[in-house]
Enzyme design. Structure first.
Site, PDB file in Angstrom:
ATOM      1  N   TRP A  10      28.547  37.406   8.077  1.00 34.94           N
ATOM      2  CA  TRP A  10      29.151  36.557   8.202  1.00 34.94           C
ATOM      3  C   TRP A  10      27.929  34.611   7.837  1.00 34.94           C
ATOM      4  CZ3 TRP A  10      33.227  36.059  12.761  1.00 34.94           C
ATOM      5  CH2 TRP A  10      34.486  37.368  11.850  1.00 34.94           C
ATOM      6  N   HIS A  95      17.076  41.280   6.045  1.00 33.73           N
ATOM      7  CA  HIS A  95      17.724  39.988   4.677  1.00 33.73           C
ATOM      8  C   HIS A  95      17.206  39.271   4.020  1.00 33.73           C
ATOM      9  CE1 HIS A  95      20.058  37.843   2.787  1.00 33.73           C
ATOM     10  NE2 HIS A  95      21.817  38.465   2.946  1.00 33.73           N
ATOM     11  N   GLU A 167      19.991  44.000  -3.152  1.00 33.01           N
ATOM     12  CA  GLU A 167      20.427  42.287  -2.962  1.00 33.01           C
ATOM     13  C   GLU A 167      19.350  42.003  -4.287  1.00 33.01           C
ATOM     14  OE1 GLU A 167      23.246  41.651   0.380  1.00 33.01           O
ATOM     15  OE2 GLU A 167      21.349  40.760   1.386  1.00 33.01           O
ATOM     16  N   SER A 213      27.046  37.677  -4.775  1.00 31.49           N
ATOM     17  CA  SER A 213      28.294  37.571  -5.475  1.00 31.49           C
ATOM     18  C   SER A 213      29.226  38.535  -5.290  1.00 31.49           C
ATOM     19  CB  SER A 213      27.681  36.372  -6.078  1.00 31.49           C
ATOM     20  OG  SER A 213      26.255  35.248  -5.673  1.00 31.49           O
ATOM     21  N   GLY A 234      28.752  38.233   1.713  1.00 33.00           N
ATOM     22  CA  GLY A 234      27.963  36.936   2.372  1.00 33.00           C
ATOM     23  C   GLY A 234      29.553  36.096   2.562  1.00 33.00           C
ATOM     24  N   GLY A 235      29.197  35.468   0.713  1.00 37.36           N
ATOM     25  CA  GLY A 235      31.152  34.392   0.546  1.00 37.36           C
ATOM     26  C   GLY A 235      31.878  34.630   1.426  1.00 37.36           C
TER      27      GLY A 235
HETATM   28  C1  PEP Z   1      24.409  38.387   1.563  1.00 38.20           C
HETATM   29  O1  PEP Z   1      24.385  37.123   2.656  1.00 38.20           O
HETATM   30  O2  PEP Z   1      24.079  39.429   1.428  1.00 38.20           O
HETATM   31  C2  PEP Z   1      25.632  38.480  -0.207  1.00 38.20           C
HETATM   32  C3  PEP Z   1      25.081  39.265  -0.371  1.00 38.20           C
HETATM   33  O3  PEP Z   1      25.956  36.850  -0.078  1.00 38.20           O
HETATM   34  P1  PEP Z   1      27.294  36.149  -0.987  1.00 38.20           P
HETATM   35  O4  PEP Z   1      27.745  37.739  -1.022  1.00 38.20           O
HETATM   36  O5  PEP Z   1      27.370  34.986  -0.812  1.00 38.20           O
HETATM   37  O6  PEP Z   1      25.969  36.654  -2.495  1.00 38.20           O
END
Ligand code: PEP
Length: 251
Positions: A10, A95, A167, A213, A234-235
């Site tokens: 979050w 992160h 990531e 994403s 994330g989003g």
């Molecule tokens: C994250 O914050 O770990 C992430 C993957 O963000 P998003 O899915 O928004 O790219």
């Protein structure tokens, strides 16, 4: 066979009231998640409320960071024992936003992960390259350094308790997803590096997520790759409808 794990991150979103509203909307949607493990990693202030709100569901609760010391003069930090006390089961460590904005290093990631394991918290350790590093052909070298740093001194038993989130920094919050082939290739490399450090059978047990994403549209394809065991989201974890679709990546 590795159990799939989808975890929401979050970030710095949701007051306690908003958090409870989101969980209340998620619960009926995530009644039937098959064998997928579902986690929501939430701001410290929300953990206790969210833990209560998820009662009666299979949703697990995590934090977004943990201190590298037990206790003491570390203003602003939260210890692993404090997280356990309010009901956290998982914790995100390293992160890229922590590395980029708060100076975290492979060494601090290592110490935080040790603290998590010592206190029976399940770490989700994030690694990944920047766009420059990828374009300069350094992706594997960066991942190897991050792995060797994060898991220095770890035993085979320790590493089996860790979830790794691959990531690529350029894919986080940008709407640019790594292709499923790119993500799988990097995750295979991560597993190969773990195999060298901890043996192949152990490496085959470690769950490795993709993050960057990931959303309702691409989750199925990413999750169908051989080495991708889950997602750090994330989003798309901030709206019940979107998160449900990612969790139910099989349709
Ligand atoms: C994250 O914050 O770990 C992430 C993957 O963000 P998003 O899915 O928004 O790219």
């Amino acid at each position: 066979m590795r159990k799939p794990i989808i975890a929401g991150n979050w970030k710095m979103n949701n007051t306690q009231k908003e958090a409870v509203e989101l969980i209340t909307a998620l619960k009926p949607r995530l009644k039937d998640v098959g064998k997928t493990e579902v986690v929501v990693c939430v701001p410290y202030t929300c953990i206790e409320k969210v833990k209560k709100a998820v009662r009666g569901s299979k949703i697990k609760v995590g934090a977004e960071n943990v201190a590298w010391a037990d206790k003491g003069a570390f203003t602003g930090e939260i210890s692993a024992a404090m997280l356990k006390e309010v009901g956290a089961e998982y914790v995100i460590i390293g992160h890229s936003e922590r590395r980029q904005y708060f100076g975290e290093t492979d060494e601090s990631v290592n110490k935080r992960t040790v603290q998590a394991l010592k206190n029976d918290l399940k770490p989700i350790v994030c690694i990944g390259e920047t766009l420059d590093e990828r374009e300069e052909g350094k992706t594997n070298a960066v991942l190897k350094t991050q792995i060797e740093g994060a898991f220095a001194g770890f035993t085979q038993d320790d590493i089996k308790k860790v979830v790794i989130a691959y990531e690529p920094v350029w894919a986080i919050g940008t709407g640019k997803t790594a292709t499923s082939e790119q993500a799988n290739e990097s995750i295979k490399f991560i597993r190969k590096t773990l195999a060298k450090l901890f043996t192949r059978p152990v490496a085959n047990k470690v769950r490795i997520q993709y993050g960057g994403s990931m959303n309702a549209k691409n989750a199925h394809e990413l999750m169908s790759m051989s080495d991708i065991d889950g997602g750090l989201i994330g989003g798309a974890s901030l709206k019940a409808e979107d998160f449900e679709k990612v969790v139910k990546f099989n349709g």
